[in-house]
Design an enzyme around this catalytic site. Structure first.
Site, PDB file in Angstrom:
ATOM      1  N   TYR A 119       0.822  -1.215   0.000  1.00  0.00           N
ATOM      2  CA  TYR A 119       0.000   0.000   0.000  1.00  0.00           C
ATOM      3  C   TYR A 119       0.859   1.271   0.000  1.00  0.00           C
ATOM      4  O   TYR A 119       0.357   2.360   0.253  1.00  0.00           O
ATOM      5  CB  TYR A 119      -0.944   0.016   1.203  1.00  0.00           C
ATOM      6  N   LYS A 166       4.415 -14.230   4.830  1.00  0.00           N
ATOM      7  CA  LYS A 166       4.581 -15.168   3.731  1.00  0.00           C
ATOM      8  C   LYS A 166       6.061 -15.126   3.323  1.00  0.00           C
ATOM      9  O   LYS A 166       6.414 -14.915   2.159  1.00  0.00           O
ATOM     10  CB  LYS A 166       3.636 -14.738   2.591  1.00  0.00           C
ATOM     11  N   ASP A 198      -1.540 -17.570   4.421  1.00  0.00           N
ATOM     12  CA  ASP A 198      -2.585 -18.361   3.759  1.00  0.00           C
ATOM     13  C   ASP A 198      -3.067 -19.482   4.679  1.00  0.00           C
ATOM     14  O   ASP A 198      -4.266 -19.748   4.793  1.00  0.00           O
ATOM     15  CB  ASP A 198      -2.114 -18.897   2.396  1.00  0.00           C
ATOM     16  N   ASP A 222      -5.325  -6.140   6.267  1.00  0.00           N
ATOM     17  CA  ASP A 222      -6.570  -5.652   5.687  1.00  0.00           C
ATOM     18  C   ASP A 222      -7.481  -6.830   5.343  1.00  0.00           C
ATOM     19  O   ASP A 222      -8.648  -6.901   5.750  1.00  0.00           O
ATOM     20  CB  ASP A 222      -6.218  -4.838   4.422  1.00  0.00           C
ATOM     21  N   ASP A 226     -10.870  -8.526   7.558  1.00  0.00           N
ATOM     22  CA  ASP A 226     -12.207  -8.621   6.937  1.00  0.00           C
ATOM     23  C   ASP A 226     -12.711 -10.065   6.981  1.00  0.00           C
ATOM     24  O   ASP A 226     -13.906 -10.311   7.177  1.00  0.00           O
ATOM     25  CB  ASP A 226     -12.175  -8.147   5.472  1.00  0.00           C
TER      26      ASP A 226
HETATM   27 MG    MG Z   1     -10.433  -2.988   4.171  1.00  0.00          MG
END
Ligand code: MG
Ligand code: NAI
Length: 325
Positions: A119, A166, A198, A222, A226
């Protein structure tokens, strides 16, 4: 001195859930609220999603409560996180009694790196066929996150934390992240374990009790938080704090929910829990705890918004929370 709180409802249901939180904050304390604009609506009017004035207010306020922005979300929230020099995004994901959760035993806190990773904004279109992204990982940001995590587990009474990464594939970037975080924990005598991100996604669905505090890079935090929202009953429940050295910005994890915006039925719980975190940040620990338990008690007994199977409005839920206070 009265704390100054900048309030940015933004777009969509932000216009519904942020006023609900302000109503609750007004009920429990004396604050100076300064309302500011950001998001799609202000962009349509002025050409700018994040007016300079809003940025400056956030950069100097004690705390900010933000709702959500629509398509301009990245143009708003990324600079605002920088405005408070936020290096960690704290995202608790907890299942509450009375809420029909996929995994009712879930009780997690994600500590997500908040400044870099994928990001960091280094994307390029190199040709008609090829686009690239440069992932940024620094030792300093990883160590700063790890120090926060060590303090967090000791003040919030956790046994240690799990690092999700990872590094088996992204050997250089996640390798650096992993090494930095584990070495800070080691220096400070904090227990850790690690998991490939994962594998975490599967394991947390099958048995969330294996995990408690999870430290992860930006994108992973992120996505995985969720995913955890799905385990506990939906996005309407998850608060978050973007914490910086002095200032902080609080926001629900959810977005503008265009499918229900304007109907007055958005679940205000995520924003009310964010307001509880804001109170704690301002050292009103007891008041924060009271707000949290008032919201929890309404989740348990109702009224509930449609996302939780009820038929109550945002206002009904907010009034019930105020009533409990
Ligand atoms: Mg989000
Ligand atoms: P979203 O979180 O807005 O909605 C996803 C689903 O969850 C929808 O079905 C929605 O109705 C439901 N939902 C979310 N919050 C709820 C609440 N409080 N009560 C009841 N139901 C709720 O995510 P989506 O649909 O991916 O994005 C919509 C817009 O929001 C996009 O324009 C996106 O860019 C923006 N967004 C902004 C964020 C921010 O400002 N921080 C974060 C995520 C998305």
């Amino acid at each position: 001195m009265t704390d100054e709180i900048v309030v940015i409802p933004g777009d969509g249901i932000g216009q519904e859930v942020v006023p609900a939180a302000v109503r609750v904050l007004e009920e429990v304390g004396e604050f100076e609220f300064v309302e500011a604009e950001a998001g799609d609506r202000v962009k349509e009017e002025t050409g700018e999603a994040l007016p300079r004035e809003t940025y400056d207010l956030v950069a100097s306020a004690d705390a900010t409560l933000f709702g959500a922005a629509g398509e301009t979300a990245a143009d708003v929230i990324l600079p605002l996180r920088r405005a408070v020099h936020s290096f960690v995004n704290v995202r608790p994901a907890k299942a509450y009694p009375g809420v029909d959760a996929l995994r009712s035993e879930t009780d997690l806190v994600f500590l997500r790196e908040n400044t870099e990773g994928v990001y960091a904004g280094h994307e390029d279109r190199l040709s008609d066929d090829l686009s690239t992204l440069t992932r940024v990982v620094t030792d300093s940001a990883s160590r700063r996150l790890a120090k926060y995590a060590c303090e967090f587990v000791s003040t919030d009474n956790h046994d240690g934390f799990t690092v999700a990464h990872k590094a088996n594939v992204m050997r250089e970037t996640d390798g650096r992240f992993r090494e930095a975080v584990l070495s800070v924990a080691d220096e400070r005598g904090v227990d850790t374990d690690e998991v490939l991100m994962d594998a975490f996604a599967t394991r947390v669905c099958l048995d969330p009790k294996q995990f408690d505090v999870v430290v992860c890079p930006n994108l992973a935090g992120d996505v995985l938080s969720d995913l955890a929202a799905g385990l506990v009953g939906g996005l309407g429940l998850l608060p978050s704090a973007n914490v910086g050295p002095q200032r902080a910005l609080f926001e629900p994890v959810h977005g503008t929910a265009p499918d229900i915006a304007g109907e007055g039925v958005a679940n205000p719980s995520a924003t009310l829990f964010s307001a509880a975190m804001l109170l704690e940040h301002l050292d009103h620990d007891e008041t924060g705890a009271n707000v949290r338990s008032a919201v929890e008690s309404v989740l348990e007994d109702g009224p509930r918004t449609p996302d939780l199977g009820g038929d109550a409005s945002t206002e009904d839920v907010t009034a019930a929370v105020v009533d409990r206070l």
